[in-house]
Design a protein around this motif. Structure first.
Motif, PDB file in Angstrom:
ATOM      1  N   TRP A 283      -8.678  -7.545   0.615  1.00  0.00           N
ATOM      2  CA  TRP A 283      -8.209  -7.241  -0.682  1.00  0.00           C
ATOM      3  C   TRP A 283      -8.433  -5.581  -0.312  1.00  0.00           C
ATOM      4  N   PRO A 284      -7.556  -5.079  -1.427  1.00  0.00           N
ATOM      5  CA  PRO A 284      -6.820  -3.475  -1.112  1.00  0.00           C
ATOM      6  C   PRO A 284      -7.970  -2.941  -1.776  1.00  0.00           C
ATOM      7  N   THR A 285      -8.537  -2.008  -1.151  1.00  0.00           N
ATOM      8  CA  THR A 285      -9.357  -1.141  -1.781  1.00  0.00           C
ATOM      9  C   THR A 285      -9.439   0.285  -2.309  1.00  0.00           C
ATOM     10  N   THR A 286      -7.362   0.572  -1.752  1.00  0.00           N
ATOM     11  CA  THR A 286      -7.145   1.836  -2.065  1.00  0.00           C
ATOM     12  C   THR A 286      -5.167   2.187  -2.345  1.00  0.00           C
ATOM     13  N   ASN A 287      -5.031   2.635  -3.644  1.00  0.00           N
ATOM     14  CA  ASN A 287      -3.312   2.589  -3.319  1.00  0.00           C
ATOM     15  C   ASN A 287      -2.885   3.041  -2.599  1.00  0.00           C
ATOM     16  N   GLU A 288      -1.372   3.242  -2.024  1.00  0.00           N
ATOM     17  CA  GLU A 288      -0.634   4.106  -0.792  1.00  0.00           C
ATOM     18  C   GLU A 288      -0.839   5.476  -1.457  1.00  0.00           C
ATOM     19  N   LEU A 289      -1.291   5.255  -0.515  1.00  0.00           N
ATOM     20  CA  LEU A 289      -1.443   6.699   0.688  1.00  0.00           C
ATOM     21  C   LEU A 289      -0.489   7.376   1.352  1.00  0.00           C
ATOM     22  N   THR A 290      -0.344   8.731   0.929  1.00  0.00           N
ATOM     23  CA  THR A 290       0.066   9.679   2.037  1.00  0.00           C
ATOM     24  C   THR A 290      -0.209   9.829   3.396  1.00  0.00           C
ATOM     25  N   GLN A 291       0.076  10.184   4.556  1.00  0.00           N
ATOM     26  CA  GLN A 291      -0.427  10.484   5.590  1.00  0.00           C
ATOM     27  C   GLN A 291      -1.149  12.125   5.817  1.00  0.00           C
ATOM     28  N   PRO A 292      -1.603  12.791   5.694  1.00  0.00           N
ATOM     29  CA  PRO A 292      -0.759  14.618   6.172  1.00  0.00           C
ATOM     30  C   PRO A 292       0.172  14.600   6.911  1.00  0.00           C
TER      31      PRO A 292
ATOM     32  N   GLY B 236       2.764  13.826   5.668  1.00  0.00           N
ATOM     33  CA  GLY B 236       3.383  14.108   4.828  1.00  0.00           C
ATOM     34  C   GLY B 236       5.013  13.003   4.261  1.00  0.00           C
ATOM     35  N   ILE B 237       4.461  12.033   6.026  1.00  0.00           N
ATOM     36  CA  ILE B 237       5.516  10.878   6.136  1.00  0.00           C
ATOM     37  C   ILE B 237       5.128   9.872   5.850  1.00  0.00           C
ATOM     38  N   GLY B 238       4.128   9.552   6.542  1.00  0.00           N
ATOM     39  CA  GLY B 238       3.359   8.067   7.115  1.00  0.00           C
ATOM     40  C   GLY B 238       2.612   7.610   5.730  1.00  0.00           C
ATOM     41  N   LYS B 239       2.558   6.471   5.720  1.00  0.00           N
ATOM     42  CA  LYS B 239       2.303   6.043   4.288  1.00  0.00           C
ATOM     43  C   LYS B 239       0.915   4.865   4.974  1.00  0.00           C
ATOM     44  N   ARG B 240      -0.301   5.096   3.818  1.00  0.00           N
ATOM     45  CA  ARG B 240      -0.640   3.585   4.859  1.00  0.00           C
ATOM     46  C   ARG B 240      -1.686   3.170   3.250  1.00  0.00           C
ATOM     47  N   SER B 241      -2.267   2.097   3.335  1.00  0.00           N
ATOM     48  CA  SER B 241      -3.256   1.507   1.967  1.00  0.00           C
ATOM     49  C   SER B 241      -4.091   1.018   2.806  1.00  0.00           C
ATOM     50  N   VAL B 242      -4.734   1.082   2.715  1.00  0.00           N
ATOM     51  CA  VAL B 242      -6.308   0.531   3.031  1.00  0.00           C
ATOM     52  C   VAL B 242      -6.878  -1.046   2.222  1.00  0.00           C
ATOM     53  N   PHE B 243      -7.660  -1.760   3.353  1.00  0.00           N
ATOM     54  CA  PHE B 243      -8.295  -2.791   2.200  1.00  0.00           C
ATOM     55  C   PHE B 243      -9.338  -2.986   3.056  1.00  0.00           C
ATOM     56  N   ILE B 244     -10.229  -4.139   2.462  1.00  0.00           N
ATOM     57  CA  ILE B 244     -11.762  -4.128   2.965  1.00  0.00           C
ATOM     58  C   ILE B 244     -11.676  -4.382   4.528  1.00  0.00           C
ATOM     59  N   ASN B 245     -11.105  -4.638   5.102  1.00  0.00           N
ATOM     60  CA  ASN B 245     -11.021  -4.663   6.703  1.00  0.00           C
ATOM     61  C   ASN B 245     -10.379  -4.064   7.537  1.00  0.00           C
TER      62      ASN B 245
ATOM     63  N   PRO C 147      -6.215  -0.768   7.432  1.00  0.00           N
ATOM     64  CA  PRO C 147      -5.741  -0.803   7.177  1.00  0.00           C
ATOM     65  C   PRO C 147      -4.213  -0.918   7.606  1.00  0.00           C
ATOM     66  N   ILE C 148      -3.459  -0.496   6.274  1.00  0.00           N
ATOM     67  CA  ILE C 148      -2.269  -0.959   7.194  1.00  0.00           C
ATOM     68  C   ILE C 148      -1.696   0.421   6.969  1.00  0.00           C
ATOM     69  N   PHE C 149      -0.903   0.552   8.067  1.00  0.00           N
ATOM     70  CA  PHE C 149       0.403   2.156   8.913  1.00  0.00           C
ATOM     71  C   PHE C 149       1.466   2.202   8.472  1.00  0.00           C
ATOM     72  N   TRP C 150       2.829   2.830   8.163  1.00  0.00           N
ATOM     73  CA  TRP C 150       3.661   2.658   8.054  1.00  0.00           C
ATOM     74  C   TRP C 150       4.755   4.202   8.114  1.00  0.00           C
ATOM     75  N   SER C 151       5.327   3.789   8.757  1.00  0.00           N
ATOM     76  CA  SER C 151       6.598   5.138   9.363  1.00  0.00           C
ATOM     77  C   SER C 151       8.162   4.732   9.394  1.00  0.00           C
ATOM     78  N   PRO C 152       8.693   5.119   8.757  1.00  0.00           N
ATOM     79  CA  PRO C 152      10.195   4.512   8.419  1.00  0.00           C
ATOM     80  C   PRO C 152      10.407   4.535   9.876  1.00  0.00           C
ATOM     81  N   TRP C 153      10.493   5.049  11.428  1.00  0.00           N
ATOM     82  CA  TRP C 153      10.887   4.517  12.093  1.00  0.00           C
ATOM     83  C   TRP C 153      10.105   3.016  13.697  1.00  0.00           C
TER      84      TRP C 153
END
Length: 166
Positions: A67-76, A78-87, A89-95
Protein backbone atom coordinates in the motif's frame (compact mmCIF):
# COMPACT_ATOMS: atom_id res chain seq x y z
CA UNK A 1 -6.97 -4.37 8.11
CA UNK A 2 -3.28 -4.68 7.14
CA UNK A 3 -0.72 -3.65 9.72
CA UNK A 4 0.80 -0.19 9.61
CA UNK A 5 -2.45 1.75 9.24
CA UNK A 6 -4.41 3.52 11.94
CA UNK A 7 -8.17 3.26 12.21
CA UNK A 8 -8.37 6.98 11.38
CA UNK A 9 -6.38 6.47 8.15
CA UNK A 10 -8.58 3.54 7.12
CA UNK A 11 -11.75 5.50 7.91
CA UNK A 12 -10.52 8.45 5.84
CA UNK A 13 -9.67 6.19 2.89
CA UNK A 14 -13.06 4.51 3.11
CA UNK A 15 -14.84 7.89 3.18
CA UNK A 16 -12.84 9.04 0.14
CA UNK A 17 -13.76 5.89 -1.79
CA UNK A 18 -17.42 6.07 -0.75
CA UNK A 19 -17.70 9.70 -1.80
CA UNK A 20 -16.36 8.80 -5.23
CA UNK A 21 -18.98 6.08 -5.88
CA UNK A 22 -22.67 6.77 -6.48
CA UNK A 23 -25.14 4.64 -4.48
CA UNK A 24 -26.11 2.62 -7.58
CA UNK A 25 -22.47 2.16 -8.68
CA UNK A 26 -23.12 3.85 -12.04
CA UNK A 27 -20.40 6.44 -11.85
CA UNK A 28 -18.52 9.08 -9.95
CA UNK A 29 -20.25 10.80 -7.09
CA UNK A 30 -18.85 13.75 -5.15
CA UNK A 31 -15.13 13.63 -5.93
CA UNK A 32 -12.86 13.92 -2.89
CA UNK A 33 -9.86 12.48 -4.72
CA UNK A 34 -7.81 14.74 -7.00
CA UNK A 35 -8.67 14.08 -10.69
CA UNK A 36 -6.24 11.53 -12.15
CA UNK A 37 -5.50 10.06 -8.71
CA UNK A 38 -6.71 7.01 -6.84
CA UNK A 39 -6.93 5.99 -3.16
CA UNK A 40 -6.32 2.37 -2.11
CA UNK A 41 -8.13 1.42 1.09
CA UNK A 42 -6.97 1.29 3.89
CA UNK A 43 -4.33 3.87 2.90
CA UNK A 44 -5.70 7.43 2.67
CA UNK A 45 -2.99 8.54 0.23
CA UNK A 46 -3.50 9.58 -3.39
CA UNK A 47 -1.48 7.86 -6.11
CA UNK A 48 -1.58 9.89 -9.31
CA UNK A 49 -0.89 9.96 -13.04
CA UNK A 50 1.81 7.74 -14.53
CA UNK A 51 2.83 6.50 -11.08
CA UNK A 52 -0.74 5.32 -10.50
CA UNK A 53 -0.75 3.61 -13.90
CA UNK A 54 2.54 1.80 -13.14
CA UNK A 55 1.32 0.83 -9.65
CA UNK A 56 -1.90 -0.60 -11.10
CA UNK A 57 0.09 -2.40 -13.85
CA UNK A 58 2.20 -4.05 -11.14
CA UNK A 59 -0.93 -5.15 -9.25
CA UNK A 60 -1.60 -2.20 -6.93
CA UNK A 61 -1.79 -3.20 -3.26
CA UNK A 62 -1.47 -6.87 -4.31
CA UNK A 63 1.97 -6.18 -5.81
CA UNK A 64 5.30 -6.46 -4.02
CA UNK A 65 5.00 -2.75 -3.17
CA UNK A 66 1.84 -3.23 -1.05
CA UNK A 67 0.00 0.00 0.00
CA UNK A 68 0.96 3.66 -0.47
CA UNK A 69 2.43 5.50 2.52
CA UNK A 70 2.56 9.03 1.04
CA UNK A 71 0.75 11.24 -1.41
CA UNK A 72 2.66 12.05 -4.59
CA UNK A 73 5.80 14.08 -3.77
CA UNK A 74 7.97 16.32 -5.94
CA UNK A 75 11.67 15.48 -6.14
CA UNK A 76 14.22 18.07 -4.94
CA UNK A 77 15.04 19.01 -8.57
CA UNK A 78 11.44 20.22 -8.98
CA UNK A 79 10.96 17.99 -12.05
CA UNK A 80 10.47 14.37 -11.00
CA UNK A 81 7.78 12.85 -8.80
CA UNK A 82 7.58 9.91 -6.44
CA UNK A 83 5.06 7.99 -4.40
CA UNK A 84 6.27 5.81 -1.56
CA UNK A 85 4.76 2.42 -0.76
CA UNK A 86 5.36 0.01 2.12
CA UNK A 87 8.09 -1.84 0.21
CA UNK A 88 9.60 1.03 -1.78
CA UNK A 89 8.90 3.97 -4.07
CA UNK A 90 7.97 4.52 -7.69
CA UNK A 91 9.81 7.43 -9.31
CA UNK A 92 8.70 9.34 -12.41
CA UNK A 93 10.43 11.71 -14.81
CA UNK A 94 8.96 13.22 -18.01
CA UNK A 95 11.56 11.46 -20.21
CA UNK A 96 11.97 8.18 -18.33
CA UNK A 97 8.44 7.40 -17.20
CA UNK A 98 7.46 5.71 -13.93
CA UNK A 99 9.58 2.91 -12.44
CA UNK A 100 9.92 1.30 -9.01
CA UNK A 101 13.40 1.51 -7.49
CA UNK A 102 13.64 -0.88 -4.54
CA UNK A 103 15.97 -2.89 -2.33
CA UNK A 104 19.62 -2.98 -3.44
CA UNK A 105 18.89 -0.83 -6.50
CA UNK A 106 17.47 1.85 -4.20
CA UNK A 107 20.54 1.66 -1.93
CA UNK A 108 22.97 1.92 -4.86
CA UNK A 109 21.03 4.85 -6.33
CA UNK A 110 21.03 6.55 -2.91
CA UNK A 111 24.82 6.04 -2.53
CA UNK A 112 25.28 7.83 -5.84
CA UNK A 113 23.16 10.92 -5.15
CA UNK A 114 19.71 9.90 -6.39
CA UNK A 115 18.54 11.81 -9.47
CA UNK A 116 21.06 14.57 -8.69
CA UNK A 117 24.00 12.20 -9.10
CA UNK A 118 25.57 10.62 -12.17
CA UNK A 119 22.76 8.09 -12.62
CA UNK A 120 19.89 10.57 -12.98
CA UNK A 121 16.39 9.06 -13.08
CA UNK A 122 15.38 5.43 -13.69
CA UNK A 123 14.42 4.63 -17.28
CA UNK A 124 13.41 0.98 -16.78
CA UNK A 125 12.06 -1.44 -14.23
CA UNK A 126 14.35 -4.21 -12.96
CA UNK A 127 15.29 -6.69 -15.68
CA UNK A 128 16.44 -10.26 -15.03
CA UNK A 129 19.89 -10.91 -16.53
CA UNK A 130 20.53 -13.78 -18.92
CA UNK A 131 22.01 -15.88 -16.07
CA UNK A 132 18.54 -15.98 -14.47
CA UNK A 133 19.99 -14.79 -11.15
CA UNK A 134 21.30 -11.24 -11.51
CA UNK A 135 19.24 -8.20 -12.34
CA UNK A 136 19.83 -4.78 -13.82
CA UNK A 137 18.01 -1.46 -13.95
CA UNK A 138 18.70 1.33 -16.42
CA UNK A 139 19.05 5.00 -15.47
CA UNK A 140 19.79 8.14 -17.48
CA UNK A 141 23.51 7.96 -16.79
CA UNK A 142 24.25 4.29 -16.26
CA UNK A 143 23.00 0.88 -15.24
CA UNK A 144 22.83 -0.63 -11.76
CA UNK A 145 23.68 -4.33 -11.74
CA UNK A 146 22.75 -6.62 -8.84
CA UNK A 147 23.80 -10.16 -8.02
CA UNK A 148 24.02 -11.97 -4.70
CA UNK A 149 23.19 -8.96 -2.51
CA UNK A 150 25.61 -6.53 -4.14
CA UNK A 151 24.56 -3.69 -6.43
CA UNK A 152 26.83 -1.29 -8.29
CA UNK A 153 26.44 1.06 -11.19
CA UNK A 154 28.42 0.89 -14.40
CA UNK A 155 28.35 3.63 -17.03
CA UNK A 156 29.83 4.80 -20.32
CA UNK A 157 32.13 2.71 -22.51
CA UNK A 158 32.71 0.14 -19.77
CA UNK A 159 28.96 -0.52 -19.49
CA UNK A 160 28.66 -0.71 -23.27
CA UNK A 161 31.51 -3.22 -23.55
CA UNK A 162 30.22 -5.28 -20.65
CA UNK A 163 26.80 -5.39 -22.28
CA UNK A 164 28.34 -6.54 -25.58
CA UNK A 165 30.04 -9.45 -23.82
CA UNK A 166 26.83 -10.59 -22.18
Amino acid sequence: MPGGFTKNQADLAEAMEAAYATPDGSGPGRLLVTPGCQVYWPAPFEVCGAIKDKYNELGGPSSFLLWPTTNELTQPDGIGKRSVFINGPIFWSPWGGAHPVVNHFYAAWQRNGWEGGPLGYPTSDEIVNSDGVGRRQYFDGGTIYWKLNEAYYVAGAIRDKWGETG
